[in-house]
Design a protein around this motif. Structure first.
Motif, short mmCIF file in Angstrom:
data_model
loop_
_atom_site.label_atom_id
_atom_site.label_comp_id
_atom_site.label_asym_id
_atom_site.label_seq_id
_atom_site.Cartn_x
_atom_site.Cartn_y
_atom_site.Cartn_z
N LEU A 38 0.83 -1.26 -0.11
CA LEU A 38 -0.04 0.00 -0.13
C LEU A 38 0.83 1.22 0.11
O LEU A 38 0.55 2.29 -0.85
CB LEU A 38 -0.89 0.08 0.97
N GLN A 39 2.07 1.21 0.75
CA GLN A 39 2.79 2.41 0.87
C GLN A 39 3.16 2.60 -0.45
O GLN A 39 4.00 3.64 -1.21
CB GLN A 39 3.84 2.05 1.97
N SER A 40 3.80 1.64 -1.02
CA SER A 40 4.51 1.61 -2.34
C SER A 40 3.46 2.09 -3.61
O SER A 40 3.78 3.05 -4.29
CB SER A 40 4.86 0.31 -3.07
N TYR A 41 2.21 1.61 -3.43
CA TYR A 41 1.10 1.92 -4.38
C TYR A 41 1.00 3.60 -4.23
O TYR A 41 1.03 4.45 -5.26
CB TYR A 41 -0.19 1.24 -4.32
N ASN A 42 1.05 4.08 -2.83
CA ASN A 42 0.67 5.52 -2.70
C ASN A 42 1.85 6.38 -3.11
O ASN A 42 1.86 7.37 -3.64
CB ASN A 42 0.36 5.62 -1.25
N SER A 43 3.01 5.92 -3.27
CA SER A 43 4.31 6.63 -3.58
C SER A 43 4.43 6.62 -5.08
O SER A 43 5.02 7.64 -5.57
CB SER A 43 5.45 5.87 -2.88
N ILE A 44 3.81 5.63 -5.71
CA ILE A 44 3.95 5.83 -7.12
C ILE A 44 2.70 6.44 -7.83
O ILE A 44 3.00 7.04 -8.83
CB ILE A 44 3.96 4.28 -7.67
N ILE A 45 1.49 6.73 -7.16
CA ILE A 45 0.28 7.32 -7.70
C ILE A 45 0.13 8.44 -6.87
O ILE A 45 -0.52 8.17 -5.60
CB ILE A 45 -0.85 6.47 -7.70
N SER A 46 0.64 9.66 -7.12
CA SER A 46 0.53 10.97 -6.29
C SER A 46 -0.57 11.55 -6.60
O SER A 46 -1.10 12.50 -6.25
CB SER A 46 1.68 11.58 -6.05
N SER A 47 -0.82 11.62 -8.04
CA SER A 47 -2.00 12.42 -8.78
C SER A 47 -2.32 11.69 -10.13
O SER A 47 -1.46 10.69 -10.73
CB SER A 47 -1.56 13.76 -9.30
N ILE A 48 -3.42 12.36 -10.58
CA ILE A 48 -3.95 11.45 -11.96
C ILE A 48 -3.96 12.77 -12.91
O ILE A 48 -4.61 14.03 -12.55
CB ILE A 48 -5.38 10.98 -11.83
N ASN A 49 -3.39 12.62 -14.04
CA ASN A 49 -3.74 13.54 -15.16
C ASN A 49 -4.49 12.90 -16.25
O ASN A 49 -3.95 11.85 -16.93
CB ASN A 49 -2.22 14.17 -15.62
N PHE A 50 -5.75 13.05 -16.27
CA PHE A 50 -6.61 12.41 -17.28
C PHE A 50 -7.08 13.19 -18.37
O PHE A 50 -7.87 14.24 -18.05
CB PHE A 50 -7.71 11.94 -16.41
N ALA A 51 -6.74 12.93 -19.59
CA ALA A 51 -7.14 13.74 -20.74
C ALA A 51 -8.49 13.06 -21.53
O ALA A 51 -8.64 11.85 -21.33
CB ALA A 51 -5.95 13.71 -21.79
N GLY A 52 -9.23 13.93 -21.87
CA GLY A 52 -10.39 13.66 -22.61
C GLY A 52 -11.82 13.97 -22.02
O GLY A 52 -11.75 13.82 -20.63
N ALA A 53 -12.94 14.11 -22.71
CA ALA A 53 -14.11 14.53 -22.34
C ALA A 53 -15.16 14.01 -22.84
O ALA A 53 -16.34 14.12 -22.74
CB ALA A 53 -14.48 15.98 -22.49
N SER A 54 -15.02 12.75 -23.54
CA SER A 54 -16.12 12.01 -24.09
C SER A 54 -16.77 11.28 -23.09
O SER A 54 -16.43 11.12 -21.86
CB SER A 54 -15.43 10.90 -25.18
N ALA A 55 -17.79 10.71 -23.45
CA ALA A 55 -18.70 9.82 -22.30
C ALA A 55 -17.94 8.75 -22.12
O ALA A 55 -17.92 8.52 -20.80
CB ALA A 55 -20.03 9.35 -22.99
N THR A 56 -17.20 8.06 -22.91
CA THR A 56 -16.61 6.90 -22.49
C THR A 56 -15.12 7.41 -21.45
O THR A 56 -14.99 6.84 -20.67
CB THR A 56 -15.88 6.19 -23.61
N THR A 57 -14.59 8.57 -21.74
CA THR A 57 -13.44 8.72 -20.82
C THR A 57 -14.16 9.20 -19.54
O THR A 57 -13.35 9.06 -18.54
CB THR A 57 -12.40 9.86 -21.52
N THR A 58 -15.24 9.79 -19.48
CA THR A 58 -15.61 10.24 -18.26
C THR A 58 -16.16 9.15 -17.30
O THR A 58 -15.57 9.10 -16.18
CB THR A 58 -17.07 11.00 -18.58
N VAL A 59 -16.70 8.04 -17.88
CA VAL A 59 -16.64 6.79 -17.13
C VAL A 59 -15.63 6.27 -16.86
O VAL A 59 -15.38 5.42 -15.56
CB VAL A 59 -17.77 5.77 -17.82
N ALA A 60 -14.52 6.23 -17.56
CA ALA A 60 -13.14 5.58 -17.44
C ALA A 60 -12.62 6.31 -16.15
O ALA A 60 -12.12 5.97 -15.16
CB ALA A 60 -12.63 5.77 -18.50
N LYS A 61 -12.78 7.54 -16.27
CA LYS A 61 -12.18 8.72 -15.15
C LYS A 61 -12.83 8.31 -13.64
O LYS A 61 -12.03 8.28 -12.69
CB LYS A 61 -12.40 10.11 -15.77
N GLU A 62 -14.24 8.02 -13.78
CA GLU A 62 -14.90 7.84 -12.64
C GLU A 62 -14.54 6.55 -12.08
O GLU A 62 -14.52 6.63 -10.83
CB GLU A 62 -16.33 8.13 -12.99
#
Length: 716
Positions: A38-62
């Motif tokens: 868990l500590q390793s995961y949290n250190s590797i994933i500090s933020s999300i940069n998610f591009a795209g605004a289609s209905a599909t990318t919206t549900v993927a982001k959610e």
């Protein structure tokens, strides 16, 4: 008092919300309980940069935000900037960062639906990337990434590219418009046609999420024994509402087309595929459907089988009917899936042979947007069948696999039977069509014959039960069907491992024991139901339980005695040159292997040979002794499963533990029923005893013969 009552309601609601009832399937997203990981995961994933605004990318982001919050136990911020340890998600079209990363060759191999999950760097910053060429590829990549975390895989140095091996990956729902599910054992249909299109149940969304998570991209909403009413405007509005829900998840809807629809709802006097009015009616109907559902996938058709109407009613062939429908949907990009499950009103010489006899001469005569959907075996989803000989016979026509996920002949929803080994047994079988190495999987994925269209379908085991599939472990069969349609090279063990970890937990002791139980469950079921190649000896109509004695159904090939042919000389169906010669439909290598009683694998012995009760088996036992051994071994295996599950009680929540525990008890009782009923019946021919070392049946054959089940679920 009112205050305490409100508190009670609130407390109860919290309990219900946390109840492990199986509704969440394999998408539970429970917090990782391995502290260093868990500590390793949290250190590797500090933020999300998610591009795209289609209905599909919206549900993927959610989905990504929801999954990470549950798994990591905190909200991961979504930002427009790229910092160290950012999770970068998108396509080259939506993300400048994706375009700049050194992953372009990997993206090229990912194709239209595949994805790349890779650890790389940009601007000197180490990032993890989920990239694809399309939005739906991004969605699949997100689900894969979440699966890595759910199964507690390392993610510090990822380099993974995945693309589906099969294009059309779908579920076939045998659901009727009155919500009855033919061969359904998990409640009523999840499609609430009466309240559609206005009411969209959350279950539809979660259904789409679950399917997208395993790569399923199509769903046939209605029964192959079709009702033409679904093609009328009021129902097309309802279908369109479901299509709107599924579209962001990359799932197309398909419908079954009743061949006589031009008569039943079109008021024509004929449904002859050569009639110009009929042809125009279908073209107009297709245009109407696409006005409601612009991305409608096409039609699935069952014709001239089990009383269903079809082109043969008018002296035409299957290609005439399929091509007429294919011409209607072709301008809109649709396909037609024409089922090869056919047998005539007149009993053929051997039902095994009929699909081959009808379709082999038509190879190359179908339009290029027609797939022939072939059941895995030549009879009808039996516990074990050799692969259908059609898979080695039609190089010019795309053949699509049809598996049955719902356990019609596999204990229905009371038996724990993991179907992946059965699916793999068929997919890995060699047709020898182009010499050694011509596996069924290479036929259906198009690599052997360069098919333009490829497909795999699973007859769904999904219903309105809270856990979706009736038996909790039935979820694993839905899961493995989707995963195999994406990548048929996956092993049964790997898929069981994935499903268990996502559905229950990652405890090593639990996983090893539960996986062993799953992996042995298929062979156990075959042994206590239909060992050594026996088949089609189940109860008539409802298909629940054994009835090898039935001989009074309307046509010969609906009677179990037609298939086992037991008499005082022996048992089994001779399909060699001295019998029906069905073996001639296979390649010479298989004819040689199966045609010799001494080289035929035990698993298929009674499929292909009439065998003497005293025949010496490879084990050294006689056939009768081997039959007894297999039946008792099957029951013993179920009892072993019960003991295994009892030992796993500390690792499973009470609700789901009790659910499986009770059903295993039912399975044990029914396995004994199968064993005793079949052996007592076959003993009337063998005239041989069940050796004293085995527990003896406590009921008579007449007792078993007199059992009736008028309200067994799933019957037509």
């Amino acid at each position: 008092m009112k205050k305490y009552f409100l508190f009670y309601l609130l407390f109860s609601a919290v309990l219900v919300a946390k109840a492990e009832n199986g509704y969440e399937l394999w998408l539970r997203y429970q917090k990782v309980n391995n502290a260093p990981l868990l500590q390793s995961y949290n250190s590797i994933i500090s933020s999300i940069n998610f591009a795209g605004a289609s209905a599909t990318t919206t549900v993927a982001k959610e989905e990504l935000i929801k999954g990470l919050k549950g798994l990591l136990g905190k909200n991961i911020p979504v930002t427009n900037s790229i910092t160290a340890n950012t999770l970068v998600v998108g396509t080259p079209a939506t993300s400048a960062t994706i375009r700049s990363l050194p992953i372009q060759s990997q993206l090229k191999s990912a194709g239209d639906e595949g994805f790349v999950v890779m650890t790389t760097s940009t601007g000197g910053k180490k990032v993890t990337t989920i990239a694809a060429n399309t939005d739906v590829g991004v969605l699949y990549g997100v689900f894969h990434f979440l699966r890595l975390l759910q199964t507690q895989q390392p993610i510090s140095n990822l380099s993974f590219v995945s693309a589906p091996k099969i294009k059309v990956r779908m579920l076939n729902h045998w659901d009727n418009l009155n919500r009855h599910v033919e061969r359904g054992y998990a409640g009523s249909s999840i499609w609430d046609w009466h309240r559609l299109p206005g009411y969209i149940d959350q279950r539809y969304i979660d259904y789409a999420r679950a399917n997208a998570s395993i790569g399923i991209n199509g769903t046939v909403l209605t029964n192959v024994n079709a009702n033409a009413v679904v093609l009328t405007a009021p129902y097309l509005e309802k279908v369109a509402a479901l299509a709107n829900v599924f579209r962001p998840y990359g799932i197309k809807v398909y419908l079954t087309a009743r061949f006589s629809a031009p008569i039943e709802i079109g008021k024509l006097k004929t449904a002859d595929p050569h009639d110009p009015q009929v042809q125009q009616w279908w073209k107009d109907k297709a245009t109407e459907i696409y006005q409601y559902i612009p991305d409608f996938g096409g039609f699935l058709v069952k014709a001239n089988s089990e009383g269903q109407p079809g082109p043969q009613n008018y002296g035409r062939n299957h290609d005439d009917g399929a091509n007429m429908l294919a011409d209607a949907v072709k301008p809109h990009g649709g396909i037609v899936m024409w089922r090869a499950f056919v047998y005539s009103h007149e009993t053929p010489e051997d039902r095994f042979k009929q699909a081959y006899n009808e379709f082999k001469p038509l190879d190359g005569k179908f339009r290029d947007n027609v797939l022939i959907q072939v059941k895995n075996g030549p009879i009808d989803f039996q516990p074990r069948e050799p692969f259908s000989p059609l898979f080695g016979a039609m190089p010019k026509t795309p053949l699509m696999m049809e598996f049955q996920v719902t356990q019609e002949y596999l204990g229905q929803a009371t038996h724990l039977v993991y179907e992946a080994p059965m699916f793999k047994e068929v997919l890995d079988a060699d047709t020898y069509q182009k010499g050694k190495g011509s596996q069924v999987a290479k036929v259906i994925d198009g690599s052997l014959h360069n098919y333009n269209h490829t497909g795999m379908a699973g007859v769904a085991n999904i219903g309105s039960d809270i856990n979706w599939t009736g038996h909790l472990f039935g979820q694993a069969n839905w899961y493995c069907m989707g995963r195999l349609a994406w990548d048929h090279t996956l092993s049964s063990e790997k898929m069981a491992d994935e499903w268990l970890k996502q559905t229950f937990n990652n405890n090593h002791n639990f996983i090893q024991s539960a996986k062993k139980m799953m992996m042995g469950s298929y062979e156990a079921m075959v042994n206590y139901m239909t060992p050594l190649g026996l088949h089609h000896i189940m109860g008539t109509g409802h298909h629940y339980g054994p009835a090898p004695w039935v001989d009074n159904v309307g046509r010969d090939d609906w009677n179990p005695i037609y298939y086992h042919k037991a008499d005082e000389k022996g048992i089994g169906f001779d399909r060699t040159a001295t019998g029906s010669n069905a073996l001639a439909q296979y390649a010479p290598e298989l004819q040689k292997l199966y045609g010799n009683i001494n080289t035929c694998p035990d698993e298929y012995l009674l499929w292909f040979h009439k065998v003497s009760w005293d025949h010496k088996m490879k084990s050294g036992r006689t056939l009768w002794e081997e039959l007894v051994h297999r039946y008792y071994s099957g029951v013993d295996s179920v009892r072993s499963m019960q003991k295994t599950w009892a030992g796993l009680k500390p690792y499973v929540d009470k609700e789901r533990y009790d659910h499986v525990n009770m059903l295993l008890a039912v399975q044990e009782q029914e396995a004994v029923w199968w064993r005793n009923a079949c052996l007592l019946y076959f003993q009337t021919f063998s005239k041989k005893p069940i050796p004293a070392k085995y527990e003896q049946p406590d009921k008579t054959l007449e007792y078993y013969k007199n059992l009736k089940f008028p309200y067994a679920p799933g019957n037509g």
